[in-house]
Design an enzyme around this catalytic site. Sequence first.
Site, PDB file in Angstrom:
ATOM      1  N   ARG A   7       0.822  -1.215   0.000  1.00 32.54           N
ATOM      2  CA  ARG A   7       0.000   0.000   0.000  1.00 32.54           C
ATOM      3  C   ARG A   7       0.860   1.271   0.000  1.00 32.54           C
ATOM      4  O   ARG A   7       0.434   2.299  -0.540  1.00 32.54           O
ATOM      5  CB  ARG A   7      -0.943  -0.018   1.203  1.00 32.54           C
ATOM      6  CG  ARG A   7      -2.087  -1.008   1.011  1.00 32.54           C
ATOM      7  CD  ARG A   7      -3.018  -1.087   2.189  1.00 32.54           C
ATOM      8  NE  ARG A   7      -4.227  -1.825   1.837  1.00 32.54           N
ATOM      9  CZ  ARG A   7      -5.186  -2.140   2.691  1.00 32.54           C
ATOM     10  NH1 ARG A   7      -5.074  -1.797   3.964  1.00 32.54           N
ATOM     11  NH2 ARG A   7      -6.260  -2.805   2.288  1.00 32.54           N
ATOM     12  N   LYS A  47     -19.694 -18.172   2.537  1.00 30.36           N
ATOM     13  CA  LYS A  47     -21.102 -18.001   2.864  1.00 30.36           C
ATOM     14  C   LYS A  47     -21.869 -17.182   1.839  1.00 30.36           C
ATOM     15  O   LYS A  47     -21.417 -16.133   1.397  1.00 30.36           O
ATOM     16  CB  LYS A  47     -21.233 -17.328   4.234  1.00 30.36           C
ATOM     17  CG  LYS A  47     -20.692 -18.174   5.391  1.00 30.36           C
ATOM     18  CD  LYS A  47     -20.913 -17.471   6.716  1.00 30.36           C
ATOM     19  CE  LYS A  47     -20.449 -18.342   7.881  1.00 30.36           C
ATOM     20  NZ  LYS A  47     -20.672 -17.684   9.181  1.00 30.36           N
ATOM     21  N   GLY A  96      -9.729  -9.778  -0.388  1.00 35.11           N
ATOM     22  CA  GLY A  96      -8.579 -10.301   0.331  1.00 35.11           C
ATOM     23  C   GLY A  96      -8.202 -11.725  -0.024  1.00 35.11           C
ATOM     24  O   GLY A  96      -7.057 -12.028  -0.381  1.00 35.11           O
ATOM     25  N   GLY A 116     -13.200  -4.274   1.121  1.00 34.09           N
ATOM     26  CA  GLY A 116     -14.592  -3.876   1.290  1.00 34.09           C
ATOM     27  C   GLY A 116     -15.095  -2.948   0.212  1.00 34.09           C
ATOM     28  O   GLY A 116     -16.236  -3.079  -0.251  1.00 34.09           O
TER      29      GLY A 116
END
Length: 397
Positions: free
Chosen positions: A37, A198, A355, A378
């Site tokens: 980053r 999920k 990720g 996200g």
Amino acid sequence: MTFRTLDDAPDLAGRTALVRVDFNVPMEDGQVTDDTRLRAAVPTIQRLRDAGARVALLAHFDRPKGKRVPEMSLEPLLDDLSRLIGAPVRFAKDCVGDEAKAVLADLDPGGVALLENVRFHPGEEKNDPDFARQLAALGDLYVNDAFSAAHRAHASTEGLARLLPAYAGESMRRELEALDRALGNPEKPVLGVVGGAKVSTKLDLLKNLVARLDRLAIGGGMANTFLFAQGVDIGGSLAERDMADTARDIMEAARRAGCELLLPVDVVVAKEVKPDAEAGVRALDRIAADDLILDAGPETVARLKRAMDLSKTLIWNGPLGVFEVPPFDKATVEAARHAAELAKAGKLIAVAGGGDTVAALNHAGVADDMTFVSTAGGAFLEWMEGKALPGVEVLKA
């Protein structure tokens, strides 16, 4: 989508640019363990320096929850950052007020300063207008180079952009252009690959994608839920059995939208999840009561590769199996390498993010061969879900 970039900025010489970066990097014993980053911010920093601007870097680290937490200071990043840009970086022990003003006033054109963790102030995450004004008082223009924080409406990601001329940095620009090619205005046909454990964590994502893609392949643990919803006996496999109705609703939505849903047609099973466990390929009607589905089978992978061959654009989020535990990485690795080969040959625009996805592509050794790999987490997911991102909306031209 059109948004303002540094190409649209007037003469930058002698001006102070407040640059929101994502320096929330992994640390161990006060040392940066992955400088990805930091490196991502270098092109924007260098462009501003070359134009004669003073560069004030705004960033957060961890979750201090509006309090000054010494171990969450950004100061330990100075040496790595200075090395990457090839110039000394000054540090301000606060991101607003006299301390920050004094450091910035002492910068020469082309100079760089890192300001202390914006989350030390409660006004940051509350997007407090007064705190945003304090930040704005430090500079002449605002540059957002932190797409990974763009889904947050915080003072340094959204509020500040309403107070100063605001532009996307180079990293932000690359991210937005890549995602626009993948979902905004893609070359068709478009194939999606969504994996993960999920269905419940990716409901919005699945609902958005089936309405926009030509084909959608589902893998990982969530594929088990879809198989269970179709009446397949999945043995002892991980699945959200209470989400069966939701899975059937998504399948029906895909049918109505004309999106071909690609579910596993064969699977790899074992009795336990451990490295080098004894594994076997099973047809869907041959899964035993004590079998655990841990990866997609060879015919499923072959079908996915054929779908890639027929596609112009691929957007990928999530692995196809428990890739962290060989031999259950085989499907993910084989599919990823095929996508990378097509991308390198110019036959496929392959955009991936999230990720686990980044880790899986690195595991397969192909992250650098994809068209674009987002590390935004996200924000990448919310973009795929079709949600407006506050930090992007304020940059629209």
